[in-house]
Scaffold this motif. Structure first.
Motif, PDB file in Angstrom:
ATOM      1  N   GLN A 162      52.977  78.950 103.441  1.00 16.51           N
ATOM      2  CA  GLN A 162      53.602  78.989 102.115  1.00 16.51           C
ATOM      3  C   GLN A 162      52.794  79.821 101.126  1.00 16.51           C
ATOM      4  O   GLN A 162      53.328  80.357 100.176  1.00 16.51           O
ATOM      5  CB  GLN A 162      53.759  77.568 101.583  1.00 16.51           C
ATOM      6  CG  GLN A 162      54.651  76.704 102.464  1.00 16.51           C
ATOM      7  CD  GLN A 162      56.059  77.252 102.549  1.00 16.51           C
ATOM      8  OE1 GLN A 162      56.740  77.397 101.538  1.00 16.51           O
ATOM      9  NE2 GLN A 162      56.512  77.592 103.748  1.00 16.51           N
ATOM     10  N   PHE A 163      51.478  79.854 101.346  1.00 19.40           N
ATOM     11  CA  PHE A 163      50.609  80.645 100.458  1.00 19.40           C
ATOM     12  C   PHE A 163      49.314  80.872 101.212  1.00 19.40           C
ATOM     13  O   PHE A 163      49.096  80.291 102.278  1.00 19.40           O
ATOM     14  CB  PHE A 163      50.340  79.899  99.134  1.00 19.40           C
ATOM     15  CG  PHE A 163      49.699  78.557  99.320  1.00 19.40           C
ATOM     16  CD1 PHE A 163      48.334  78.442  99.574  1.00 19.40           C
ATOM     17  CD2 PHE A 163      50.461  77.393  99.269  1.00 19.40           C
ATOM     18  CE1 PHE A 163      47.743  77.201  99.761  1.00 19.40           C
ATOM     19  CE2 PHE A 163      49.872  76.144  99.463  1.00 19.40           C
ATOM     20  CZ  PHE A 163      48.508  76.062  99.710  1.00 19.40           C
ATOM     21  N   PRO A 213      49.974  86.252  92.817  1.00 22.92           N
ATOM     22  CA  PRO A 213      49.515  84.871  92.710  1.00 22.92           C
ATOM     23  C   PRO A 213      50.696  83.904  92.814  1.00 22.92           C
ATOM     24  O   PRO A 213      51.750  84.152  92.231  1.00 22.92           O
ATOM     25  CB  PRO A 213      48.897  84.799  91.309  1.00 22.92           C
ATOM     26  CG  PRO A 213      48.588  86.211  90.953  1.00 22.92           C
ATOM     27  CD  PRO A 213      49.647  87.045  91.619  1.00 22.92           C
ATOM     28  N   TRP A 214      50.528  82.838  93.553  1.00 25.50           N
ATOM     29  CA  TRP A 214      51.560  81.803  93.715  1.00 25.50           C
ATOM     30  C   TRP A 214      50.975  80.657  94.514  1.00 25.50           C
ATOM     31  O   TRP A 214      50.272  80.930  95.475  1.00 25.50           O
ATOM     32  CB  TRP A 214      52.787  82.363  94.455  1.00 25.50           C
ATOM     33  CG  TRP A 214      53.941  81.387  94.453  1.00 25.50           C
ATOM     34  CD1 TRP A 214      54.962  81.308  93.539  1.00 25.50           C
ATOM     35  CD2 TRP A 214      54.176  80.331  95.402  1.00 25.50           C
ATOM     36  NE1 TRP A 214      55.805  80.277  93.863  1.00 25.50           N
ATOM     37  CE2 TRP A 214      55.349  79.660  94.995  1.00 25.50           C
ATOM     38  CE3 TRP A 214      53.514  79.883  96.552  1.00 25.50           C
ATOM     39  CZ2 TRP A 214      55.867  78.564  95.686  1.00 25.50           C
ATOM     40  CZ3 TRP A 214      54.013  78.793  97.244  1.00 25.50           C
ATOM     41  CH2 TRP A 214      55.184  78.144  96.816  1.00 25.50           C
ATOM     42  N   PRO A 215      51.253  79.395  94.251  1.00 26.15           N
ATOM     43  CA  PRO A 215      51.994  78.931  93.090  1.00 26.15           C
ATOM     44  C   PRO A 215      51.069  78.786  91.891  1.00 26.15           C
ATOM     45  O   PRO A 215      49.954  78.328  92.011  1.00 26.15           O
ATOM     46  CB  PRO A 215      52.492  77.548  93.541  1.00 26.15           C
ATOM     47  CG  PRO A 215      51.458  77.063  94.517  1.00 26.15           C
ATOM     48  CD  PRO A 215      50.846  78.300  95.145  1.00 26.15           C
ATOM     49  N   GLU A 248      42.316  80.079  93.768  1.00 24.09           N
ATOM     50  CA  GLU A 248      43.324  81.149  93.699  1.00 24.09           C
ATOM     51  C   GLU A 248      44.197  81.091  94.946  1.00 24.09           C
ATOM     52  O   GLU A 248      43.680  81.032  96.058  1.00 24.09           O
ATOM     53  CB  GLU A 248      42.636  82.506  93.708  1.00 24.09           C
ATOM     54  CG  GLU A 248      41.922  82.889  92.437  1.00 24.09           C
ATOM     55  CD  GLU A 248      41.311  84.263  92.628  1.00 24.09           C
ATOM     56  OE1 GLU A 248      41.919  85.239  92.170  1.00 24.09           O
ATOM     57  OE2 GLU A 248      40.245  84.336  93.263  1.00 24.09           O
ATOM     58  N   ARG A 249      45.517  81.158  94.736  1.00 28.02           N
ATOM     59  CA  ARG A 249      46.447  81.175  95.860  1.00 28.02           C
ATOM     60  C   ARG A 249      47.416  82.339  95.685  1.00 28.02           C
ATOM     61  O   ARG A 249      47.796  82.671  94.563  1.00 28.02           O
ATOM     62  CB  ARG A 249      47.228  79.858  95.934  1.00 28.02           C
ATOM     63  CG  ARG A 249      46.352  78.639  96.194  1.00 28.02           C
ATOM     64  CD  ARG A 249      47.188  77.355  96.251  1.00 28.02           C
ATOM     65  NE  ARG A 249      46.395  76.208  96.659  1.00 28.02           N
ATOM     66  CZ  ARG A 249      45.676  75.443  95.827  1.00 28.02           C
ATOM     67  NH1 ARG A 249      45.673  75.701  94.529  1.00 28.02           N
ATOM     68  NH2 ARG A 249      44.984  74.433  96.293  1.00 28.02           N
ATOM     69  N   ALA A 278      56.027  74.402  93.277  1.00 27.90           N
ATOM     70  CA  ALA A 278      55.758  73.739  94.551  1.00 27.90           C
ATOM     71  C   ALA A 278      55.142  72.391  94.263  1.00 27.90           C
ATOM     72  O   ALA A 278      54.565  72.183  93.195  1.00 27.90           O
ATOM     73  CB  ALA A 278      54.804  74.577  95.392  1.00 27.90           C
ATOM     74  N   VAL A 279      55.290  71.483  95.228  1.00 24.80           N
ATOM     75  CA  VAL A 279      54.702  70.151  95.043  1.00 24.80           C
ATOM     76  C   VAL A 279      54.059  69.686  96.351  1.00 24.80           C
ATOM     77  O   VAL A 279      54.643  69.817  97.421  1.00 24.80           O
ATOM     78  CB  VAL A 279      55.764  69.145  94.507  1.00 24.80           C
ATOM     79  CG1 VAL A 279      56.957  69.014  95.443  1.00 24.80           C
ATOM     80  CG2 VAL A 279      55.148  67.770  94.251  1.00 24.80           C
ATOM     81  N   GLN A 280      52.836  69.192  96.235  1.00 23.28           N
ATOM     82  CA  GLN A 280      52.165  68.534  97.357  1.00 23.28           C
ATOM     83  C   GLN A 280      52.621  67.087  97.333  1.00 23.28           C
ATOM     84  O   GLN A 280      52.476  66.429  96.314  1.00 23.28           O
ATOM     85  CB  GLN A 280      50.647  68.567  97.166  1.00 23.28           C
ATOM     86  CG  GLN A 280      50.070  69.960  97.224  1.00 23.28           C
ATOM     87  CD  GLN A 280      48.569  69.974  96.916  1.00 23.28           C
ATOM     88  OE1 GLN A 280      48.027  69.017  96.383  1.00 23.28           O
ATOM     89  NE2 GLN A 280      47.930  71.078  97.248  1.00 23.28           N
ATOM     90  N   VAL A 281      53.163  66.636  98.448  1.00 26.23           N
ATOM     91  CA  VAL A 281      53.733  65.296  98.471  1.00 26.23           C
ATOM     92  C   VAL A 281      52.773  64.345  99.184  1.00 26.23           C
ATOM     93  O   VAL A 281      52.264  64.659 100.256  1.00 26.23           O
ATOM     94  CB  VAL A 281      55.114  65.309  99.162  1.00 26.23           C
ATOM     95  CG1 VAL A 281      55.744  63.924  99.115  1.00 26.23           C
ATOM     96  CG2 VAL A 281      56.034  66.330  98.502  1.00 26.23           C
TER      97      VAL A 281
END
Ligand code: FAD
Length: 341
Positions: A56-57, A80-82, A101-102, A209-212
């Motif tokens: 995803q990144f 850069p993201w997210p 940094e992502r 984006a969300v870390q679940v």
């Protein structure tokens, strides 16, 4: 030609190795079973949307990789993201900030692997099923029994679990090292939604984006909130936990997709209505990421050199990230150039 190298696998590791050899004036030919390069950094094109189903990144820790990422950014291939990353658990949603940094490929993840592949000799739709050694040279045999070669050297840049059987007849010790690396599976689902997600109370509408930290999911991203994709509708990628995926390795694909979307609906704050999916599906990565807890002798070696010019690279030899895979291939390429010199 002197020191002709065949590389099996045009994921980021094989490509980084190929680039290092090519840039030092060596002749390299890449083979991949898929049509194009990218491997676990590839994206799927759906009607009206592009979704990333693998990485995803990528994060950056090493200076050499940082220079590579700067090259991609200068070429408009990465961004850069997210920048708006959230975390969700039973206690609710909160903004996640860790200063790391992502980045992501733009306009799709595969933009960076395509940049690496530019100008390289890549033979696609060619699954290598066997290596043959003849007169001190290597031949690669594909699924249709076509022989490719001869080559002085073979780099196997496929997930370690798949590299083992290829090298086993020629270098059992190398095959044993492959077996010691455990690559874990991951289910990745996508959902194209009828309408945008509703505003979530207390959450900025621009969340990306969300870390679940609850249920089967580990990460959810909004593909339409990625650089260069604003023209597509609400389109989610939903990644499951590796343990959950392992336990459902042979489950029905559609059922897995439904379960992961339902799991996301359960993570939304109470009262939020989930739009209906216009398209829903899932992809099973059998060898998604190496187990970082398997601290066997074989792991954390960066890459491996075998007998008679056989060599291995890929994330399995370093760690579970894009950066690890790139470094593994990049370092192996440098090592091979030095051996020739
Ligand atoms: P691969 O990308 O797997 O490349 C191997 C290539 O070999 C493939 O293209 C394959 O088609 C080809 N191949 C295999 N067998 C053969 C054969 N016999 N003949 C010819 N070709 C063959 N990393 C991060 O940094 N951040 C993330 O957010 C992240 N998320 C992830 C999410 C998922 C769902 C997955 C699956 C991975 C994720 N990763 C992430 C890990 C990252 O994607 C990998 O570490 C990295 O892409 C591995 O690159 P590689 O070149 O080693 O292998």
């Amino acid at each position: 030609l002197p020191h002709t190298t065949a590389i099996i696998g045009a994921g980021i590791a094989g490509l980084a190795c190929a680039r290092a050899l090519h840039d030092a004036g060596r002749r390299v030919v890449l083979f991949d079973k898929a049509r194009g390069p990218g491997g676990r950094m590839s994206s799927r094109r759906l009607p009206g949307a592009v979704v990333d189903l693998g990485a995803q990144f990528f994060s950056v820790r090493d200076d050499a990789f940082r220079r590579q990422v700067e090259t991609w950014r200068a070429a408009g291939r990465a961004a850069p993201w997210p920048e708006a990353l959230w975390q969700a658990d039973e206690g609710g949603w909160r903004r996640h900030r860790d200063g790391r940094e992502r980045f992501i490929g733009s306009p799709r993840m595969s933009a960076v692997t395509r940049q690496l592949a530019d100008g390289l000799d890549l033979i696609g739709e060619t699954r290598i099923v066997r290596l043959e050694r003849q007169a001190a040279q290597w031949w690669l045999v594909d699924q249709g029994e076509t022989r490719h070669g001869p080559f002085d050297r073979v780099v196997v840049a496929v997930p370690s679990s798949q590299a083992g059987p290829l090298v086993e007849p020629h270098d059992p010790a190398l095959a044993a090292a492959c077996e010691a690396v455990i690559q874990r599976p991951c289910w990745a689902a996508w959902a194209l939604l009828d309408s945008p997600l509703p505003s979530l109370p207390g959450v900025d509408d621009a969340w990306q984006a969300v870390q679940v930290r609850q249920g089967p999911l580990r990460f959810v991203s909004r593909n339409d909130h990625k650089p260069g994709r604003a023209d597509q509708g609400e389109s989610l990628t939903l990644l499951a936990h590796l343990d959950w995926s392992q336990a459902r390795l042979e489950a029905d694909t559609d059922e897995v997709a439904r379960q992961l979307l339902a799991a996301f609906a359960a993570v939304l704050p109470a009262g939020s209505e989930m739009p209906r999916p216009r398209s829903l599906g899932a992809h099973r990565w059998r060898f998604a990421q190496p187990d970082v807890f398997a601290r066997g002798e074989a792991v954390n070696r960066d890459h491996r050199l075998g007998s008679d010019g056989l060599a291995l690279c890929g994330d399995g030899w370093r760690g579970p990230r894009v950066e690890d895979a790139w470094l593994s291939g990049h370092h192996l390429g440098g090592t091979l150039v030095a051996i020739d010199a």
